[in-house]
Design a protein around this motif. Structure first.
Motif, PDB file in Angstrom:
ATOM      1  N   HIS A 447      38.670  40.784  34.240  1.00  0.00           N
ATOM      2  CA  HIS A 447      38.784  42.228  34.460  1.00  0.00           C
ATOM      3  C   HIS A 447      37.703  42.618  35.462  1.00  0.00           C
ATOM      4  CE1 HIS A 447      38.448  46.570  33.600  1.00  0.00           C
ATOM      5  NE2 HIS A 447      39.673  46.492  33.114  1.00  0.00           N
ATOM      6  N   PRO A 448      37.943  43.612  36.315  1.00  0.00           N
ATOM      7  CA  PRO A 448      36.928  43.996  37.307  1.00  0.00           C
ATOM      8  C   PRO A 448      35.562  44.330  36.710  1.00  0.00           C
ATOM      9  CG  PRO A 448      39.017  45.062  37.807  1.00  0.00           C
ATOM     10  CD  PRO A 448      39.193  44.384  36.485  1.00  0.00           C
ATOM     11  N   LYS A 449      35.528  44.775  35.449  1.00  0.00           N
ATOM     12  CA  LYS A 449      34.259  45.135  34.817  1.00  0.00           C
ATOM     13  C   LYS A 449      33.673  44.005  33.977  1.00  0.00           C
ATOM     14  CE  LYS A 449      35.373  50.068  34.661  1.00  0.00           C
ATOM     15  NZ  LYS A 449      35.564  51.264  33.788  1.00  0.00           N
ATOM     16  N   SER A 450      34.336  42.855  33.972  1.00  0.00           N
ATOM     17  CA  SER A 450      33.895  41.742  33.129  1.00  0.00           C
ATOM     18  C   SER A 450      33.141  40.694  33.937  1.00  0.00           C
ATOM     19  CB  SER A 450      35.103  41.085  32.456  1.00  0.00           C
ATOM     20  OG  SER A 450      34.711  39.925  31.745  1.00  0.00           O
ATOM     21  N   LYS A 451      32.263  39.980  33.258  1.00  0.00           N
ATOM     22  CA  LYS A 451      31.551  38.848  33.851  1.00  0.00           C
ATOM     23  C   LYS A 451      32.144  37.520  33.391  1.00  0.00           C
ATOM     24  CE  LYS A 451      27.143  41.326  34.226  1.00  0.00           C
ATOM     25  NZ  LYS A 451      25.697  41.338  33.852  1.00  0.00           N
ATOM     26  N   HIS A 452      33.332  37.595  32.757  1.00  0.00           N
ATOM     27  CA  HIS A 452      33.891  36.393  32.144  1.00  0.00           C
ATOM     28  C   HIS A 452      35.309  36.100  32.614  1.00  0.00           C
ATOM     29  CE1 HIS A 452      30.882  37.532  28.844  1.00  0.00           C
ATOM     30  NE2 HIS A 452      30.404  36.472  29.467  1.00  0.00           N
ATOM     31  N   LEU A 453      35.628  34.821  32.634  1.00  0.00           N
ATOM     32  CA  LEU A 453      36.978  34.320  32.873  1.00  0.00           C
ATOM     33  C   LEU A 453      37.412  33.571  31.621  1.00  0.00           C
ATOM     34  CD1 LEU A 453      39.406  33.580  34.781  1.00  0.00           C
ATOM     35  CD2 LEU A 453      38.116  31.491  35.335  1.00  0.00           C
ATOM     36  N   TRP A 454      38.556  33.957  31.058  1.00  0.00           N
ATOM     37  CA  TRP A 454      39.083  33.354  29.836  1.00  0.00           C
ATOM     38  C   TRP A 454      40.277  32.472  30.188  1.00  0.00           C
ATOM     39  CZ3 TRP A 454      37.484  35.292  24.732  1.00  0.00           C
ATOM     40  CH2 TRP A 454      36.504  36.295  24.800  1.00  0.00           C
ATOM     41  N   VAL A 455      40.348  31.291  29.568  1.00  0.00           N
ATOM     42  CA  VAL A 455      41.417  30.327  29.856  1.00  0.00           C
ATOM     43  C   VAL A 455      41.936  29.752  28.540  1.00  0.00           C
ATOM     44  CG1 VAL A 455      42.061  28.235  31.115  1.00  0.00           C
ATOM     45  CG2 VAL A 455      40.234  29.703  32.005  1.00  0.00           C
ATOM     46  N   ASP A 456      43.268  29.765  28.355  1.00  0.00           N
ATOM     47  CA  ASP A 456      43.835  29.160  27.142  1.00  0.00           C
ATOM     48  C   ASP A 456      44.281  27.729  27.418  1.00  0.00           C
ATOM     49  OD1 ASP A 456      46.362  29.243  28.365  1.00  0.00           O
ATOM     50  OD2 ASP A 456      47.010  31.028  27.295  1.00  0.00           O
ATOM     51  N   ARG A 457      44.676  27.000  26.361  1.00  0.00           N
ATOM     52  CA  ARG A 457      45.185  25.621  26.472  1.00  0.00           C
ATOM     53  C   ARG A 457      46.423  25.476  25.584  1.00  0.00           C
ATOM     54  NH1 ARG A 457      40.629  22.451  27.750  1.00  0.00           N
ATOM     55  NH2 ARG A 457      41.917  20.597  28.058  1.00  0.00           N
ATOM     56  N   THR A 458      47.262  26.470  25.570  1.00  0.00           N
ATOM     57  CA  THR A 458      48.312  26.641  24.569  1.00  0.00           C
ATOM     58  C   THR A 458      49.251  25.449  24.440  1.00  0.00           C
ATOM     59  OG1 THR A 458      48.230  28.998  25.103  1.00  0.00           O
ATOM     60  CG2 THR A 458      50.093  28.230  23.780  1.00  0.00           C
ATOM     61  N   LEU A 459      49.608  24.823  25.541  1.00  0.00           N
ATOM     62  CA  LEU A 459      50.586  23.737  25.491  1.00  0.00           C
ATOM     63  C   LEU A 459      49.943  22.356  25.532  1.00  0.00           C
ATOM     64  CD1 LEU A 459      53.570  25.063  27.630  1.00  0.00           C
ATOM     65  CD2 LEU A 459      53.181  25.207  25.173  1.00  0.00           C
ATOM     66  N   ASN A 460      48.642  22.281  25.347  1.00  0.00           N
ATOM     67  CA  ASN A 460      48.008  20.974  25.217  1.00  0.00           C
ATOM     68  C   ASN A 460      48.443  20.359  23.889  1.00  0.00           C
ATOM     69  OD1 ASN A 460      45.824  18.934  24.535  1.00  0.00           O
ATOM     70  ND2 ASN A 460      45.135  19.602  26.557  1.00  0.00           N
ATOM     71  N   GLU A 497      44.486  39.559  27.056  1.00  0.00           N
ATOM     72  CA  GLU A 497      44.639  40.854  27.723  1.00  0.00           C
ATOM     73  C   GLU A 497      43.440  41.733  27.405  1.00  0.00           C
ATOM     74  OE1 GLU A 497      45.502  42.517  30.062  1.00  0.00           O
ATOM     75  OE2 GLU A 497      47.351  43.653  29.739  1.00  0.00           O
ATOM     76  N   TYR A 498      42.973  42.456  28.415  1.00  0.00           N
ATOM     77  CA  TYR A 498      41.865  43.389  28.243  1.00  0.00           C
ATOM     78  C   TYR A 498      42.364  44.775  27.868  1.00  0.00           C
ATOM     79  CZ  TYR A 498      38.186  40.377  30.131  1.00  0.00           C
ATOM     80  OH  TYR A 498      37.264  39.381  30.312  1.00  0.00           O
ATOM     81  N   ASN A 499      41.480  45.537  27.235  1.00  0.00           N
ATOM     82  CA  ASN A 499      41.743  46.963  27.073  1.00  0.00           C
ATOM     83  C   ASN A 499      41.455  47.661  28.400  1.00  0.00           C
ATOM     84  OD1 ASN A 499      38.953  46.750  27.097  1.00  0.00           O
ATOM     85  ND2 ASN A 499      38.616  48.155  25.388  1.00  0.00           N
ATOM     86  N   LYS A 500      41.731  48.955  28.473  1.00  0.00           N
ATOM     87  CA  LYS A 500      41.548  49.679  29.727  1.00  0.00           C
ATOM     88  C   LYS A 500      40.099  49.638  30.197  1.00  0.00           C
ATOM     89  CE  LYS A 500      41.855  54.225  31.908  1.00  0.00           C
ATOM     90  NZ  LYS A 500      42.095  55.678  31.721  1.00  0.00           N
ATOM     91  N   ALA A 501      39.156  49.767  29.267  1.00  0.00           N
ATOM     92  CA  ALA A 501      37.736  49.818  29.629  1.00  0.00           C
ATOM     93  C   ALA A 501      37.193  48.476  30.095  1.00  0.00           C
ATOM     94  CB  ALA A 501      36.918  50.324  28.439  1.00  0.00           C
ATOM     95  N   GLY A 502      37.895  47.394  29.774  1.00  0.00           N
ATOM     96  CA  GLY A 502      37.429  46.074  30.174  1.00  0.00           C
ATOM     97  C   GLY A 502      36.324  45.518  29.312  1.00  0.00           C
ATOM     98  N   ASP A 503      36.139  46.084  28.108  1.00  0.00           N
ATOM     99  CA  ASP A 503      35.067  45.584  27.239  1.00  0.00           C
ATOM    100  C   ASP A 503      35.595  44.884  25.987  1.00  0.00           C
ATOM    101  OD1 ASP A 503      35.981  47.765  25.793  1.00  0.00           O
ATOM    102  OD2 ASP A 503      34.135  48.929  25.985  1.00  0.00           O
ATOM    103  N   GLU A 504      36.925  44.812  25.837  1.00  0.00           N
ATOM    104  CA  GLU A 504      37.543  44.066  24.741  1.00  0.00           C
ATOM    105  C   GLU A 504      38.590  43.119  25.304  1.00  0.00           C
ATOM    106  OE1 GLU A 504      37.465  47.177  20.947  1.00  0.00           O
ATOM    107  OE2 GLU A 504      39.367  46.656  21.916  1.00  0.00           O
TER     108      GLU A 504
END
Length: 553
Positions: A447-460, A497-504
């Motif tokens: 998210h533009p306000k986040s310092k994090h990148l989240w990645v899943d591995r769902t089909l591993n 998915e992020y909320n609108k504020a980008g903090d959740e």
């Protein structure tokens, strides 16, 4: 679901015919089952064929094609097509097919043992050795026959009749239940759980953010109004037997006017009135492939679709042909289509940070295709890794530049493509890995306000990996934390998915005994809340109204 609907839905896998037999000169109608196809002693009853068709449609068609001719995954035909490296299913036989179904593959096919019953797996090993049934037509006339308006436009409220924050609503897909839940992202209340069709794939929002549109694997489009006291279904229509994508018109002056639908089978682009879902036009996507012998492809399915904010066009990705279709909707009855040849098989994609360039995964070619949308031309094709699967991708900015990100199904790799002008533009400038072995990643999210990148591995296929999410620092791209499955839920983690504020950050847990929606504090990476209950049934995609409307990813 009535018999006729099921028959059409599953491409007439089973059928009955009415014949006249004479007896004493009088005509008597009798319903006689058609003989089922045989393959060296394999004979399935009508009920077994219908059950197997349901399973295939639900779990296999997305990767192997509705007609079993192959796409992201190989063909599943009894005899191998000429030139195909994959053997026919009769050659594999029951034992070979069972091995693949039960164990999956490192390339991204999940292991179905433990998800499907042993009887279901046995049934599929037989079904896949039989010829696929023919597919009936489904055009404008058939669409109009399914069109229903439950609340006319004139009877809908002109403004919200509540004081809730619609921008922070979440539409959540309850995939196997055929439902969509609308959750208030501020209070975490479930405002409505609505029946929306079989195996809903995605949700999109109108340009105003008022309406939510769902599309399922039965081709049904459902329109949900958020202005009413509780979110309400106001219209629905079917656009095909099978589908994955819808999108709305977003260009200035066309907001909330039109909706585009991408058919998997039949393969076509359909345009609807976005206020009522009345069908307007249908355009076939069958045609010649982009490369090789440029053979004619009848089952040329429409994968991801995005809407331009700078022009009255949609970008529709024609999977098997490797064509990017730019569809001008200024005349929706006669849409002008500009085709751009790229690579196969086109799948998911999204905008770069400028909203000018569209990047889409050609996952059978291990490439990401870059399209200059305003100028309607191919920019380049970038080798990234085995079967890129970005979802809509993610945009970040750090010392390497403005970067668009994709994960991969076929290997443990996250690729960062530089999108801003200058040295290295449209090249992979960084590659990183998540902990553990193998791919299986479906989505990346920031998210533009986040310092994090989240990645899943769902089909591993490794249960110790597909039940986790990995988080990276967007500045350094270093791995920051592996988030384990919390107590109280079990299954696989999928789709962030992020909320609108980008903090959740919201994550789904599905394909287990206890489903749930996990909500994390994006700053601390700590779990804040688990949403669960009888109504939370195998949640998959979650779509925040504001982020979806404004293409924030």
């Amino acid at each position: 679901m009535n018999t006729k609907f099921k028959t059409n839905l599953h491409y007439m896998a089973v059928a009955s015919i009415v014949v006249l037999s004479s007896c004493g000169g009088s005509g008597e109608e009798k319903k006689v089952e058609t003989e089922q196809p045989k393959t060296e002693g394999i004979l399935l009853t009508t009920a077994e064929m219908e059950k197997a068709s349901n399973i295939y449609f639900d779990k296999c068609a997305g990767c192997h094609g509705s007609a079993r001719k192959g796409a992201t995954g190989p063909h599943l035909l009894p005899e191998a097509p000429e030139g195909s490296p994959a053997p026919g299913t009769k050659t594999l036989g029951e034992a070979g097919l069972r091995a693949f179904i039960e164990n999956g593959t490192p390339g991204g096919m999940p292991e179905w043992k433990g998800i499907m019953t042993d009887d279901e797996i046995t049934l599929m090993t037989k079904f896949l050795q039989l010829d696929p049934p023919a597919i009936p037509a489904f055009g404008l006339e058939e669409m109009k026959a399914t069109w229903k308006v439950f609340v006319p436009v004139a009877d809908r409220p002109a403004k919200p009749v509540h004081k809730r924050n619609i921008d922070n609503y979440f539409g959540v897909i309850m995939r196997d239940a055929g439902k969509v839940a609308v959750i208030d992202g501020d209070t975490k209340e479930a405002l409505a759980v609505l029946p929306t069709g079989f195996a809903v794939h995605i949700l999109r929002t109108s340009a105003s953010g008022r309406y939510i549109y769902s599309v399922g694997r039965d081709g049904r489009i459902t329109m949900i109004d958020t202005y009413s006291e509780k979110p309400t279904i106001v219209a629905e229509v079917r656009g095909a037997y099978d589908a994955r994508s819808v999108e709305v018109s977003k260009f200035k002056g066309y907001e909330d006017k039109y909706l585009v639908f991408g058919g998997y089978n039949p393969a076509h682009i359909a345009i609807f009135d976005a206020q009522t879902l009345e069908p307007i036009s249908v355009t076939s996507t069958s045609g010649n492939a982009c490369d090789g012998e440029k053979e004619f492809v009848e089952e040329a399915r429409v994968a991801s679709i995005v809407a331009s904010h700078t022009d009255p066009v949609w970008i529709c990705n024609i999977k098997e042909r490797g064509m990017v279709d730019i569809v001008d909707y200024s005349d929706p009855k006669n849409p002008k289509v500009t085709e751009i040849a790229s690579a196969r098989f086109l799948h998911d994609g999204g905008w770069d940070a400028t909203g000018k360039y569209f990047l889409v995964a050609a996952n059978a070619s291990n490439k990401v295709v870059v399209i200059d949308v305003p100028n309607k031309k191919l920019v380049t094709m970038i080798e990234t890794g085995i079967k890129p699967h970005p979802g809509r991708g993610a945009n970040i900015k750090n010392k390497l530049g403005s970067l668009w990100i994709t994960s991969h199904l076929g290997e443990n790799k996250i690729s960062f493509i530089k999108t801003n002008p200058g040295e290295g533009q449209w090249t992979v400038v960084k590659e990183i890995q998540a902990p553990g072995n193998g791919g299986g990643a479906l989505f990346v999210k920031t998210h533009p306000k986040s310092k994090h990148l989240w990645v899943d591995r769902t089909l591993n296929p490794d249960a110790s990996l597909h039940s986790k999410i990995d988080v990276f620092n967007v500045e350094t791209l270093e791995h920051k934390k592996t988030i384990d499955m919390p107590e109280g839920v079990d299954g696989r983690m999928v789709h962030m998915e992020y909320n609108k504020a980008g903090d959740e950050l919201w994550v789904s847990v599905f394909m287990g005994k206890t489903s749930g929606i996990l909500i994390y504090n994006d700053k601390t990476l700590e779990l804040k809340q688990i949403i669960k209950g009888d109504w939370v049934q195998n949640p998959t995609g979650k779509f925040n109204i504001y982020n979806t409307t404004h293409d924030i990813y």
